[in-house]
Enzyme design. Sequence first.
Site, PDB file in Angstrom:
ATOM      1  N   GLU A  79      -2.394  -9.222  -2.180  1.00  0.00           N
ATOM      2  CA  GLU A  79      -3.857  -9.313  -2.201  1.00  0.00           C
ATOM      3  C   GLU A  79      -4.396  -9.157  -3.621  1.00  0.00           C
ATOM      4  OE1 GLU A  79      -5.554  -7.906   2.038  1.00  0.00           O
ATOM      5  OE2 GLU A  79      -4.408  -6.363   1.002  1.00  0.00           O
ATOM      6  N   ALA A  88       0.833  -1.199   0.000  1.00  0.00           N
ATOM      7  CA  ALA A  88       0.000   0.000   0.000  1.00  0.00           C
ATOM      8  C   ALA A  88       0.869   1.252   0.000  1.00  0.00           C
ATOM      9  CB  ALA A  88      -0.909  -0.002   1.226  1.00  0.00           C
ATOM     10  N   GLY A 146      -0.896  -5.342   0.046  1.00  0.00           N
ATOM     11  CA  GLY A 146      -1.908  -5.171  -0.977  1.00  0.00           C
ATOM     12  C   GLY A 146      -1.486  -5.733  -2.316  1.00  0.00           C
ATOM     13  N   GLU A 163       1.576  -6.604   6.938  1.00  0.00           N
ATOM     14  CA  GLU A 163       0.840  -5.498   7.557  1.00  0.00           C
ATOM     15  C   GLU A 163       0.970  -5.471   9.081  1.00  0.00           C
ATOM     16  OE1 GLU A 163      -1.353  -6.176   3.647  1.00  0.00           O
ATOM     17  OE2 GLU A 163      -0.281  -7.374   5.129  1.00  0.00           O
TER      18      GLU A 163
END
Length: 700
Positions: free
Chosen positions: A106, A63, A103, A126
């Site tokens: 993901e 991210a 992310g 994270e």
Amino acid sequence: MTQPVRYDRQGAIGIVTIDSPPVNALSQAVRQGVIDCVGQGYADPAVTALVIVGAGRTFIAGADITEFIKGGMADPDLNDVNALIENGPKPVIAALHGTALGGGLEVALSCHYRVAVPKAQVGLPEVKLGILPGGGGTQRLSRLVGAKTAIEMITTGTFLPAAKALALGIIDHVGEGADPLSVALDFATRLPAGPHTRTRDREEKLAADRGTDVFDTARAALAKSARGQFAPQRCVDAVEAAFTLPFDEGLKRERELFTECMAHDQAKALIHVFFAERAVTKIPDLPADVTPRKLEQVAVLGSGTMGGGIAMCFANAGIPVRLLDLDRAALDRGIAVIAKNYAGTVAKGRLSQADMDKRLSLIQPTTDYADLADADLIVEAVFEDMDVKAKVFRRLDEVAKPGAILASNTSTLDLDAIAANTSRPADVIGMHFFSPANVMKLLEVVRGRHTAPDVIATAMGVGRKIGKVSVLVGNCDGFVGNRMVQYYATEAQRLVIEGASVEQVDKAALEFGLAMGPFAMGDLAGLDVMGFIRARRVAAGLIYGTPLSDRIDPSRKGQKNGRGWYRYEPGSRTPLPDPEITAVVDAYRAERGITPREIGNEEIARRLIYTLVNEGARILDEGMAMRSGDIDIVYIYGYGFPAWRGGPMKFAELSGLDKVLADISRYHADAVAAGDADGAYWEPAPLLKRLVAEGRNSFG
């Protein structure tokens, strides 16, 4: 301005390329670009499959963390991006290289297939920011690898190499070469016809783990290994939701837990640490065009524990190093200890015998100063005594070549006074390693009054090259870390004098999250060394410890001889209560007419930490540290301060500077009322008073 995401086509394959240097972070523009380009590919009638690939050195490294501190992520949400990919009419292949983290992974998990080059890595780190995957990572990863592996990956933030990710089923194919697009295009030619299974629909792993005790077991283990930490337990809750709720409800539960973590002080602390660690490399007053000096040969003076550890740091980085000690027997012992340390690493499977032999060959022992004549950097690691160091630097001034950097590993002494023993003070700098030097990540780089800019740049760069987190600090007694810790250690003794036990003080520090209590830390550093520093400071009218420490038998040196504030069994580093110390404390209290009182662990921890905060504020005010975050990094990497607390300065901000000042003012008043000169450091720092008076809750 170049678009961060672009769409192309090669034959029947649509290619979505993320090109947002330096690491293709999932900013709002990137998320919107992926949606637009994937949608374009779905609408392209000539396309039968899509590939998502990253330009540059990596796929998607995660991210855009800056969005986290600006009030959250703007639309589109990452879950919207992933839903579009996963639920589309055409198969999508994630082509991985570099790292697919957070992310980034993901996004890859929402694709129908994942291929990678051999050197790619994947992970969901994270938790290191005090949060959990919020883009479906806990739900999709669990369906691919099962509960135990998902919990382990997510609660540790472990990065997995491509081969292991393939074995676990996270990746479908690892191709040859370094070009991920070629691997993906080749894979696309072999895709089976018909519908392609979505990750969300994979059920076999869920069925295998439902009804087991895997979640309770994980929570119990984390209660010990991640004691006091908020996010790891929430990670388990999120993974469990994958096994107990339908997919869409699991996503909703994941987002609820993500939001809880984001609102928690620990996330604020860890995000602060993330940025603070990167900020320490920025030196505002260093010229942008400064060129570091060359570094091909290093020398280290002193073959004891510290000198040997420093030599290993350079050898580990492939830098030749000469290790000098005028005592041949001491030198031989030092080399033997280095070899033993390497052998232990080999025995644990973390180093090959060939690498051990190579590193040992880079360390050349010598007893002759003349052998240092070609060194580009000479690091002095002799006894912490100004007369000893002055003699060494006078000798180095005679033998070192012009332009050689002369560095002192002093932990407390005046660097300018050391430099005055040379004709080249501009070449002198402090490089304060922390023990054991080959293990501890912190390097305090100490700037003297005359230190040249290119010497500073070189020292900071050397630190990075040998795997250290380098923090530039000013020249004062103890610099940043030890200047603050002297009052921390003193306060620990004052707490014992008032009524706490040695063991209780250390237990309170551990409960707070510190890696080690102050008394165990003293035993590790050596009570003989502590005593030497106390004598020097007391003679100068300064504080370091209390008269209680003078009552400790001088033969007690700590871990090195098994007797300090604690006792130690032969071959063990486990501190054990010692009745002899209890008797010394009782006698001291009786002589002073002190009736011991009960002190709660919360008060103990608060007093220990606030001594650090108060002195840290003085250090900032004096310009001995450039940023409060620099102080936090010093304490996290040098003293075992829990990162999830943010470091002492961030902890104070999260606690409220007004509340911290009120407590410090009260402790100062108590010390004055008791006539306790050893508590004089509780006088509130001027900076702290100014900030509170101005209504500010940040050190800036």
